[in-house]
Design a protein around this motif. Structure first.
Motif, PDB file in Angstrom:
ATOM      1  N   TRP A  58       0.814  -1.215   0.000  1.00  0.00           N
ATOM      2  CA  TRP A  58       0.000   0.000   0.000  1.00  0.00           C
ATOM      3  C   TRP A  58       0.848   1.266   0.000  1.00  0.00           C
ATOM      4  CZ3 TRP A  58      -5.051   0.033   3.266  1.00  0.00           C
ATOM      5  CH2 TRP A  58      -5.915  -0.900   2.753  1.00  0.00           C
ATOM      6  N   LYS A  59       2.121   1.142  -0.099  1.00  0.00           N
ATOM      7  CA  LYS A  59       3.007   2.290   0.055  1.00  0.00           C
ATOM      8  C   LYS A  59       2.907   3.279  -1.122  1.00  0.00           C
ATOM      9  CE  LYS A  59       7.326   3.498   1.968  1.00  0.00           C
ATOM     10  NZ  LYS A  59       7.627   3.375   3.326  1.00  0.00           N
ATOM     11  N   LYS A  60       2.648   2.807  -2.304  1.00  0.00           N
ATOM     12  CA  LYS A  60       2.652   3.653  -3.500  1.00  0.00           C
ATOM     13  C   LYS A  60       1.241   3.939  -4.007  1.00  0.00           C
ATOM     14  CE  LYS A  60       7.134   3.684  -3.842  1.00  0.00           C
ATOM     15  NZ  LYS A  60       7.915   4.841  -3.620  1.00  0.00           N
ATOM     16  N   SER A  61       0.409   4.470  -3.180  1.00  0.00           N
ATOM     17  CA  SER A  61      -0.971   4.744  -3.556  1.00  0.00           C
ATOM     18  C   SER A  61      -1.041   5.883  -4.566  1.00  0.00           C
ATOM     19  CB  SER A  61      -1.786   5.108  -2.314  1.00  0.00           C
ATOM     20  OG  SER A  61      -3.075   5.488  -2.694  1.00  0.00           O
ATOM     21  N   GLN A  62      -1.965   5.757  -5.507  1.00  0.00           N
ATOM     22  CA  GLN A  62      -2.222   6.816  -6.476  1.00  0.00           C
ATOM     23  C   GLN A  62      -3.460   7.626  -6.094  1.00  0.00           C
ATOM     24  OE1 GLN A  62       0.002   7.498  -8.970  1.00  0.00           O
ATOM     25  NE2 GLN A  62       1.133   5.972  -7.821  1.00  0.00           N
ATOM     26  N   ASN A  63      -3.994   7.381  -4.918  1.00  0.00           N
ATOM     27  CA  ASN A  63      -5.167   8.084  -4.435  1.00  0.00           C
ATOM     28  C   ASN A  63      -4.745   9.432  -3.855  1.00  0.00           C
ATOM     29  OD1 ASN A  63      -7.056   8.874  -2.154  1.00  0.00           O
ATOM     30  ND2 ASN A  63      -8.240   7.269  -3.176  1.00  0.00           N
ATOM     31  N   PRO A  64      -5.316  10.540  -4.354  1.00  0.00           N
ATOM     32  CA  PRO A  64      -4.901  11.866  -3.874  1.00  0.00           C
ATOM     33  C   PRO A  64      -5.107  12.055  -2.370  1.00  0.00           C
ATOM     34  CG  PRO A  64      -6.348  12.092  -5.777  1.00  0.00           C
ATOM     35  CD  PRO A  64      -6.306  10.638  -5.419  1.00  0.00           C
ATOM     36  N   TYR A  65      -6.204  11.541  -1.836  1.00  0.00           N
ATOM     37  CA  TYR A  65      -6.473  11.680  -0.404  1.00  0.00           C
ATOM     38  C   TYR A  65      -5.402  10.970   0.427  1.00  0.00           C
ATOM     39  CZ  TYR A  65      -8.523  10.744   4.152  1.00  0.00           C
ATOM     40  OH  TYR A  65      -8.716  10.628   5.501  1.00  0.00           O
ATOM     41  N   ALA A  68      -2.138  12.839   0.219  1.00  0.00           N
ATOM     42  CA  ALA A  68      -2.208  14.069   1.012  1.00  0.00           C
ATOM     43  C   ALA A  68      -2.099  13.752   2.499  1.00  0.00           C
ATOM     44  CB  ALA A  68      -3.504  14.811   0.717  1.00  0.00           C
ATOM     45  N   LEU A  69      -2.744  12.693   2.928  1.00  0.00           N
ATOM     46  CA  LEU A  69      -2.671  12.260   4.319  1.00  0.00           C
ATOM     47  C   LEU A  69      -1.230  11.935   4.699  1.00  0.00           C
ATOM     48  CD1 LEU A  69      -4.692  11.668   6.641  1.00  0.00           C
ATOM     49  CD2 LEU A  69      -4.679   9.294   5.884  1.00  0.00           C
ATOM     50  N   ASN A  70      -0.536  11.270   3.810  1.00  0.00           N
ATOM     51  CA  ASN A  70       0.862  10.922   4.047  1.00  0.00           C
ATOM     52  C   ASN A  70       1.737  12.174   4.131  1.00  0.00           C
ATOM     53  OD1 ASN A  70       3.264   9.569   4.286  1.00  0.00           O
ATOM     54  ND2 ASN A  70       2.819   8.131   2.640  1.00  0.00           N
ATOM     55  N   MET A  71       1.514  13.130   3.223  1.00  0.00           N
ATOM     56  CA  MET A  71       2.287  14.382   3.253  1.00  0.00           C
ATOM     57  C   MET A  71       2.049  15.153   4.549  1.00  0.00           C
ATOM     58  SD  MET A  71       2.201  16.135  -0.472  1.00  0.00           S
ATOM     59  CE  MET A  71       0.800  15.403  -1.280  1.00  0.00           C
ATOM     60  N   ALA A  72       0.795  15.237   4.962  1.00  0.00           N
ATOM     61  CA  ALA A  72       0.466  15.954   6.191  1.00  0.00           C
ATOM     62  C   ALA A  72       1.126  15.287   7.390  1.00  0.00           C
ATOM     63  CB  ALA A  72      -1.048  16.004   6.380  1.00  0.00           C
ATOM     64  N   PRO A  95      -6.709  21.159   3.136  1.00  0.00           N
ATOM     65  CA  PRO A  95      -6.878  21.341   1.688  1.00  0.00           C
ATOM     66  C   PRO A  95      -5.561  21.624   0.957  1.00  0.00           C
ATOM     67  CG  PRO A  95      -8.600  22.512   2.866  1.00  0.00           C
ATOM     68  CD  PRO A  95      -7.623  22.017   3.901  1.00  0.00           C
ATOM     69  N   LYS A  96      -4.593  22.255   1.633  1.00  0.00           N
ATOM     70  CA  LYS A  96      -3.326  22.553   0.944  1.00  0.00           C
ATOM     71  C   LYS A  96      -2.587  21.273   0.570  1.00  0.00           C
ATOM     72  CE  LYS A  96      -0.655  23.300   5.180  1.00  0.00           C
ATOM     73  NZ  LYS A  96       0.061  24.257   5.987  1.00  0.00           N
ATOM     74  N   ARG A 102      -2.920  16.347  -5.587  1.00  0.00           N
ATOM     75  CA  ARG A 102      -3.569  16.319  -6.908  1.00  0.00           C
ATOM     76  C   ARG A 102      -2.622  16.826  -7.989  1.00  0.00           C
ATOM     77  NH1 ARG A 102      -8.967  18.583  -4.368  1.00  0.00           N
ATOM     78  NH2 ARG A 102     -10.040  16.607  -3.978  1.00  0.00           N
ATOM     79  N   LYS A 103      -1.897  17.907  -7.701  1.00  0.00           N
ATOM     80  CA  LYS A 103      -0.932  18.447  -8.671  1.00  0.00           C
ATOM     81  C   LYS A 103       0.167  17.441  -8.971  1.00  0.00           C
ATOM     82  CE  LYS A 103      -1.507  23.359  -7.670  1.00  0.00           C
ATOM     83  NZ  LYS A 103      -0.893  24.557  -7.076  1.00  0.00           N
ATOM     84  N   GLN A 104       0.696  16.792  -7.927  1.00  0.00           N
ATOM     85  CA  GLN A 104       1.762  15.806  -8.126  1.00  0.00           C
ATOM     86  C   GLN A 104       1.286  14.633  -8.978  1.00  0.00           C
ATOM     87  OE1 GLN A 104       3.118  14.724  -4.204  1.00  0.00           O
ATOM     88  NE2 GLN A 104       4.448  16.504  -4.043  1.00  0.00           N
ATOM     89  N   LEU A 105       0.081  14.160  -8.714  1.00  0.00           N
ATOM     90  CA  LEU A 105      -0.453  13.043  -9.493  1.00  0.00           C
ATOM     91  C   LEU A 105      -0.695  13.441 -10.941  1.00  0.00           C
ATOM     92  CD1 LEU A 105      -2.865  11.380  -6.939  1.00  0.00           C
ATOM     93  CD2 LEU A 105      -0.781  10.408  -7.894  1.00  0.00           C
ATOM     94  N   LYS A 106      -1.158  14.666 -11.161  1.00  0.00           N
ATOM     95  CA  LYS A 106      -1.386  15.144 -12.524  1.00  0.00           C
ATOM     96  C   LYS A 106      -0.066  15.213 -13.292  1.00  0.00           C
ATOM     97  CE  LYS A 106      -3.454  18.922 -15.105  1.00  0.00           C
ATOM     98  NZ  LYS A 106      -4.075  20.253 -15.032  1.00  0.00           N
TER      99      LYS A 106
END
Length: 121
Positions: A58-65, A68-72, A95-96, A102-106
């Motif tokens: 599960w480490k390389k998720s492509q899900n934006p949420y 984002a949770l991981n970054m936070a 939201p930030k 989302r930008k990174q995934l795009k």
């Protein structure tokens, strides 16, 4: 095994004691035990499995949420004390971080598309 894994044992024991003595739902503290168990289960899967990658698939998720949770969470752990620490909720994402994910995934998807087009030629 880390030091904070002991929380699981402590709260698991409390939850189990409330279950056992709670008269199978007949007493209010049975339901407190249910709440502790539910929170512990969610915490384990979100914090330990998803964020800290204890299950590697599960480490390389492509899900934006989830990204984002991981970054936070990583931002939250940049400091060791209360002063200067960043906000972090177990399931809430600022939201930030969501916008950044989302930008990174795009960008990543666009890069993959351009590489696949280049490989065709």
């Amino acid at each position: 095994m880390e030091r904070n894994d002991l929380f699981f044992l402590v709260y698991g024991a409390i939850s189990a004691a409330l279950f056992v003595t709670g008269d199978n739902g007949g007493r209010w503290w049975f339901w407190v035990g249910v709440g502790i168990a539910c929170y512990g289960t969610v915490y384990f899967f979100v914090h330990d499995v998803l964020i800290h990658g204890r299950l590697r698939f599960w480490k390389k998720s492509q899900n934006p949420y989830l990204r984002a949770l991981n970054m936070a969470h990583k931002t939250h752990h940049k400091t060791t004390g209360r002063d200067g620490s960043a906000e972090f909720g177990l399931l809430w994402v600022s939201p930030k971080y969501l916008e950044l994910a989302r930008k990174q995934l795009k960008i990543k998807k666009e890069k993959i598309k351009s590489e696949s087009r280049a490989a065709e030629y």
